[in-house]
Design a protein around this motif. Sequence first.
Motif, PDB file in Angstrom:
ATOM      1  N   GLU A  85      -5.288 -34.781  42.717  1.00  0.00           N
ATOM      2  CA  GLU A  85      -5.028 -33.426  43.200  1.00  0.00           C
ATOM      3  C   GLU A  85      -6.342 -32.661  43.273  1.00  0.00           C
ATOM      4  OE1 GLU A  85      -2.291 -31.468  40.653  1.00  0.00           O
ATOM      5  OE2 GLU A  85      -3.560 -31.563  38.865  1.00  0.00           O
ATOM      6  N   TYR A  86      -6.409 -31.760  44.246  1.00  0.00           N
ATOM      7  CA  TYR A  86      -7.603 -30.927  44.409  1.00  0.00           C
ATOM      8  C   TYR A  86      -7.219 -29.639  45.122  1.00  0.00           C
ATOM      9  CZ  TYR A  86      -7.647 -32.629  49.247  1.00  0.00           C
ATOM     10  OH  TYR A  86      -7.315 -32.934  50.549  1.00  0.00           O
ATOM     11  N   ALA A  87      -8.140 -28.709  45.120  1.00  0.00           N
ATOM     12  CA  ALA A  87      -7.892 -27.400  45.742  1.00  0.00           C
ATOM     13  C   ALA A  87      -9.046 -27.046  46.663  1.00  0.00           C
ATOM     14  CB  ALA A  87      -7.728 -26.324  44.669  1.00  0.00           C
ATOM     15  N   GLU A  88      -8.744 -26.246  47.682  1.00  0.00           N
ATOM     16  CA  GLU A  88      -9.761 -25.742  48.613  1.00  0.00           C
ATOM     17  C   GLU A  88      -9.487 -24.270  48.897  1.00  0.00           C
ATOM     18  OE1 GLU A  88     -10.895 -29.639  51.357  1.00  0.00           O
ATOM     19  OE2 GLU A  88      -9.529 -28.128  52.131  1.00  0.00           O
ATOM     20  N   PHE A  89     -10.563 -23.510  49.021  1.00  0.00           N
ATOM     21  CA  PHE A  89     -10.466 -22.099  49.411  1.00  0.00           C
ATOM     22  C   PHE A  89     -10.861 -21.963  50.879  1.00  0.00           C
ATOM     23  CE2 PHE A  89     -10.975 -21.655  44.821  1.00  0.00           C
ATOM     24  CZ  PHE A  89     -10.060 -20.652  44.523  1.00  0.00           C
ATOM     25  N   LEU A  90     -10.194 -21.052  51.566  1.00  0.00           N
ATOM     26  CA  LEU A  90     -10.549 -20.814  52.973  1.00  0.00           C
ATOM     27  C   LEU A  90     -11.977 -20.297  53.091  1.00  0.00           C
ATOM     28  CD1 LEU A  90      -9.625 -20.673  55.940  1.00  0.00           C
ATOM     29  CD2 LEU A  90      -8.837 -18.344  55.494  1.00  0.00           C
ATOM     30  N   HIS A  91     -12.413 -19.482  52.123  1.00  0.00           N
ATOM     31  CA  HIS A  91     -13.768 -18.923  52.201  1.00  0.00           C
ATOM     32  C   HIS A  91     -14.848 -19.933  51.758  1.00  0.00           C
ATOM     33  CE1 HIS A  91     -12.468 -18.005  48.045  1.00  0.00           C
ATOM     34  NE2 HIS A  91     -13.741 -18.156  47.730  1.00  0.00           N
ATOM     35  N   MET A  92     -14.416 -21.108  51.273  1.00  0.00           N
ATOM     36  CA  MET A  92     -15.345 -22.187  50.897  1.00  0.00           C
ATOM     37  C   MET A  92     -14.805 -23.504  51.469  1.00  0.00           C
ATOM     38  SD  MET A  92     -15.979 -21.120  46.911  1.00  0.00           S
ATOM     39  CE  MET A  92     -17.284 -22.332  46.642  1.00  0.00           C
ATOM     40  N   PRO A  93     -14.768 -23.623  52.794  1.00  0.00           N
ATOM     41  CA  PRO A  93     -14.034 -24.735  53.424  1.00  0.00           C
ATOM     42  C   PRO A  93     -14.577 -26.132  53.115  1.00  0.00           C
ATOM     43  CG  PRO A  93     -15.372 -23.547  55.032  1.00  0.00           C
ATOM     44  CD  PRO A  93     -15.421 -22.751  53.769  1.00  0.00           C
ATOM     45  N   LYS A  94     -15.809 -26.248  52.697  1.00  0.00           N
ATOM     46  CA  LYS A  94     -16.385 -27.580  52.487  1.00  0.00           C
ATOM     47  C   LYS A  94     -16.452 -27.968  51.005  1.00  0.00           C
ATOM     48  CE  LYS A  94     -19.131 -27.402  56.727  1.00  0.00           C
ATOM     49  NZ  LYS A  94     -20.490 -27.449  57.324  1.00  0.00           N
ATOM     50  N   THR A  95     -15.813 -27.152  50.180  1.00  0.00           N
ATOM     51  CA  THR A  95     -15.870 -27.415  48.732  1.00  0.00           C
ATOM     52  C   THR A  95     -14.492 -27.789  48.209  1.00  0.00           C
ATOM     53  OG1 THR A  95     -17.649 -25.785  48.519  1.00  0.00           O
ATOM     54  CG2 THR A  95     -16.536 -26.467  46.492  1.00  0.00           C
ATOM     55  N   ARG A  96     -14.415 -28.959  47.554  1.00  0.00           N
ATOM     56  CA  ARG A  96     -13.163 -29.379  46.928  1.00  0.00           C
ATOM     57  C   ARG A  96     -13.269 -29.160  45.427  1.00  0.00           C
ATOM     58  NH1 ARG A  96     -10.667 -34.980  49.466  1.00  0.00           N
ATOM     59  NH2 ARG A  96     -10.270 -34.160  51.575  1.00  0.00           N
ATOM     60  N   PHE A  97     -12.239 -28.544  44.875  1.00  0.00           N
ATOM     61  CA  PHE A  97     -12.192 -28.292  43.433  1.00  0.00           C
ATOM     62  C   PHE A  97     -11.180 -29.246  42.805  1.00  0.00           C
ATOM     63  CE2 PHE A  97     -13.729 -24.416  45.280  1.00  0.00           C
ATOM     64  CZ  PHE A  97     -14.564 -23.831  44.335  1.00  0.00           C
ATOM     65  N   SER A  98     -11.647 -30.109  41.929  1.00  0.00           N
ATOM     66  CA  SER A  98     -10.718 -30.961  41.176  1.00  0.00           C
ATOM     67  C   SER A  98     -10.552 -30.440  39.755  1.00  0.00           C
ATOM     68  CB  SER A  98     -11.221 -32.415  41.151  1.00  0.00           C
ATOM     69  OG  SER A  98     -12.548 -32.471  40.680  1.00  0.00           O
ATOM     70  N   ASP A  99     -11.460 -29.565  39.346  1.00  0.00           N
ATOM     71  CA  ASP A  99     -11.352 -28.906  38.040  1.00  0.00           C
ATOM     72  C   ASP A  99     -10.693 -27.543  38.265  1.00  0.00           C
ATOM     73  OD1 ASP A  99     -11.615 -27.601  35.645  1.00  0.00           O
ATOM     74  OD2 ASP A  99     -13.746 -28.098  35.366  1.00  0.00           O
ATOM     75  N   PHE A 100      -9.447 -27.392  37.814  1.00  0.00           N
ATOM     76  CA  PHE A 100      -8.711 -26.161  38.116  1.00  0.00           C
ATOM     77  C   PHE A 100      -9.142 -24.975  37.265  1.00  0.00           C
ATOM     78  CE2 PHE A 100      -6.360 -29.143  40.520  1.00  0.00           C
ATOM     79  CZ  PHE A 100      -5.762 -28.413  41.546  1.00  0.00           C
ATOM     80  N   ALA A 101      -9.941 -25.224  36.232  1.00  0.00           N
ATOM     81  CA  ALA A 101     -10.558 -24.108  35.504  1.00  0.00           C
ATOM     82  C   ALA A 101     -11.557 -23.405  36.423  1.00  0.00           C
ATOM     83  CB  ALA A 101     -11.240 -24.612  34.235  1.00  0.00           C
ATOM     84  N   LEU A 102     -12.230 -24.189  37.284  1.00  0.00           N
ATOM     85  CA  LEU A 102     -13.159 -23.606  38.250  1.00  0.00           C
ATOM     86  C   LEU A 102     -12.404 -22.862  39.354  1.00  0.00           C
ATOM     87  CD1 LEU A 102     -15.764 -26.522  38.602  1.00  0.00           C
ATOM     88  CD2 LEU A 102     -15.940 -24.439  37.222  1.00  0.00           C
ATOM     89  N   VAL A 103     -11.198 -23.334  39.683  1.00  0.00           N
ATOM     90  CA  VAL A 103     -10.364 -22.623  40.656  1.00  0.00           C
ATOM     91  C   VAL A 103     -10.032 -21.232  40.118  1.00  0.00           C
ATOM     92  CG1 VAL A 103      -8.118 -22.569  41.801  1.00  0.00           C
ATOM     93  CG2 VAL A 103      -9.390 -24.716  41.663  1.00  0.00           C
ATOM     94  N   ARG A 104      -9.633 -21.200  38.841  1.00  0.00           N
ATOM     95  CA  ARG A 104      -9.295 -19.926  38.194  1.00  0.00           C
ATOM     96  C   ARG A 104     -10.490 -18.969  38.257  1.00  0.00           C
ATOM     97  NH1 ARG A 104      -8.611 -21.752  33.344  1.00  0.00           N
ATOM     98  NH2 ARG A 104      -6.466 -22.404  33.737  1.00  0.00           N
ATOM     99  N   GLN A 105     -11.675 -19.510  37.960  1.00  0.00           N
ATOM    100  CA  GLN A 105     -12.872 -18.667  37.958  1.00  0.00           C
ATOM    101  C   GLN A 105     -13.214 -18.181  39.361  1.00  0.00           C
ATOM    102  OE1 GLN A 105     -14.526 -17.592  35.166  1.00  0.00           O
ATOM    103  NE2 GLN A 105     -15.523 -16.242  36.664  1.00  0.00           N
ATOM    104  N   GLU A 106     -13.032 -19.051  40.345  1.00  0.00           N
ATOM    105  CA  GLU A 106     -13.363 -18.666  41.724  1.00  0.00           C
ATOM    106  C   GLU A 106     -12.412 -17.585  42.239  1.00  0.00           C
ATOM    107  OE1 GLU A 106     -15.187 -18.131  45.241  1.00  0.00           O
ATOM    108  OE2 GLU A 106     -15.961 -19.205  43.471  1.00  0.00           O
ATOM    109  N   ILE A 107     -11.139 -17.639  41.854  1.00  0.00           N
ATOM    110  CA  ILE A 107     -10.212 -16.568  42.240  1.00  0.00           C
ATOM    111  C   ILE A 107     -10.698 -15.237  41.688  1.00  0.00           C
ATOM    112  CG2 ILE A 107      -7.879 -15.649  41.933  1.00  0.00           C
ATOM    113  CD1 ILE A 107      -6.880 -18.573  41.893  1.00  0.00           C
ATOM    114  N   ALA A 108     -11.094 -15.238  40.418  1.00  0.00           N
ATOM    115  CA  ALA A 108     -11.594 -14.004  39.796  1.00  0.00           C
ATOM    116  C   ALA A 108     -12.881 -13.536  40.470  1.00  0.00           C
ATOM    117  CB  ALA A 108     -11.818 -14.224  38.303  1.00  0.00           C
ATOM    118  N   ASP A 109     -13.792 -14.477  40.747  1.00  0.00           N
ATOM    119  CA  ASP A 109     -15.076 -14.105  41.362  1.00  0.00           C
ATOM    120  C   ASP A 109     -14.887 -13.580  42.783  1.00  0.00           C
ATOM    121  OD1 ASP A 109     -16.306 -14.891  39.050  1.00  0.00           O
ATOM    122  OD2 ASP A 109     -17.004 -16.837  39.832  1.00  0.00           O
TER     123      ASP A 109
END
Length: 612
Positions: A85-109
């Motif tokens: 499983e992984y996550a992607e942000f529309l504002h960071m289209p070329k970056t895949r997040f497999s660590d969901f702690a980083l997803v949490r941080q990116e939402i806040a940032d």
Amino acid sequence: MEGLIGLMNRIQRACTSLGDHGGGGDLPTLWESLPTIAVVGGQSSGKSSVLESIVGTDFLPRGSGIVTRRPLVLQLHQTENGSQEYAEFLHMPKTRFSDFALVRQEIADETDRLTGKTKQISPVPIHLSIYSPKVVNLTLIDLPGLTKVAVEGQPERIVQDIENMVRSYVDKPNCIILAISPANQDIATSDAIKLAKEVDPTGERTFGVLTKLDLMDKGTNALDVLEGRAYRLQIPWVGIVNRSQADINRKVDMISAREKEKEYFESSPDYAHLASRMGSEYLAKLLSQHLESVIKARIPSITAVINKTIDELESELDTIGRAVAADPGAQLYTILDLCRAFDRVFKEHLDGGRSGGDKIYGVFDNKLPAAFKKLPFDRYLSVQNVKKVVSEADGYQPHLIAPEQGYRRLIEAGLTYFRGPAEATIDAVHQVLKELVRKSIGETEQLRRFPTLQSAIATAANEALERFREDGRITALRLVEMEATYPTVDFFRTRPQDPPAADASGKAGVDRYGDGHYRTIASNVSQYIRIVGDELLKTIPKAAVHCQVREAKRSLLNHFYVQIGKKEAGEFGHLLDEDPAMMERRQQCWKRLELYKSARDEIDSVAWSSSR
């Protein structure tokens, strides 16, 4: 299902990328036509935990106060079993997040990048796509939690601002409302249910979710709500048991939490008979199926809206005009074409195709005769004034028969009174023509985007009108002067000039120098002036039409064309400087048109795939 929900996901991402996230403004919005599921709940209602249960992963920021300060468009994509499983942000289209702690941080940032650290809110959504074998195909929009009190550092209006933002989503008839309410509070006080009842009184598009069932007081249950007796919805309520704070602290994973939730319902004496339609997994499947059916039903109407809006945007772009060419030859052609367009509108005003030209006739038919009637001829031709003028003309030798010099002076001075109305007529026509120039510039659609060229045309046209006015003034005054310089002799040959002679008894007639004599002179001059006035009522309008109106139609911009011909090629671009607001509007329309065409292509591709 994946095709339809995936279709909406792609269109939603395109909307955000191209600046369409609903709300006000005068541009058409596709975002508000798309079926969505909005997650609504008060603070501490368990909203974040429900979302994480559906996803099966910890990924949302946590904390006190208002944590969600921008809408989070959460797009879930089911992948094959065993895939990572992984996550992607529309504002960071070329970056895949497999660590969901980083997803949490990116939402806040990302929230802070737009709102700052001032705890303000923003309607611009964050798009997060999660690809996982643990999810169903589904799209949810997580909205800021409803609150009754602003926290420290936030303005008091934040409470109303959040409600307004949530309303902007749930008001739409194509929005499915996922109303989260805690079971350990009275359902009548639920912020989510209160709002849902206002915008969806029949409950047709509201999914009620009851959280914290395990935290209710012993001896109580939520069956009245779950079985629809306390508050009935068209779709049955779903109960959820989230992880406890202790589970979160112990980092109990979501798969274990789901199993624990399932066991809770199956073993509960209160809820076992409802276990098959309780829990976060059931809720996710239910929402996915419902969203698919809504999308399928709405596709025809969405397609109709898209096609209609494409036509409207293309029509507006045709009106605004395409971007200005860089080639000097093309720029010169554009300038001359715009001048011709203005000239056509101006002539339509004069010739009656548009309003305004009739005001010139009003000057001739009303204002000029009214001005003549106000001239002070009664005072000028009084006996006292006639006697004075005639006496001054006679000098030291009184006239013997008719006072010719006196007549000439009275006529010449009397006719000068016509100068004022003559000039006023020319000025009035000039003002009408100036106003028609102003209106014509405003009504020439193609010119609206070029304020510099508008100003140049207005200046050139008004300068030409000034020249035409001067020609008209000179001509009109000459008409008056001609009448004064050379009176019509035949008129006076038929008029009585002498007082009556003495009678047979030798009694003298009227005194040659008495008032009766001067009254006769005044009468003769008055009749002559009236005849001349009637003639000037015809000729002054002719002078105005010939010198002003006709020339305005024939050569209003001739001098401007000469000036343009003398300009360097590099100077044409300056005349075609656009109104920044118009340039901005064109750019907005292009982006929105691109969005709608992209959406149309996406829908067509799904339709073709489905038909195979």
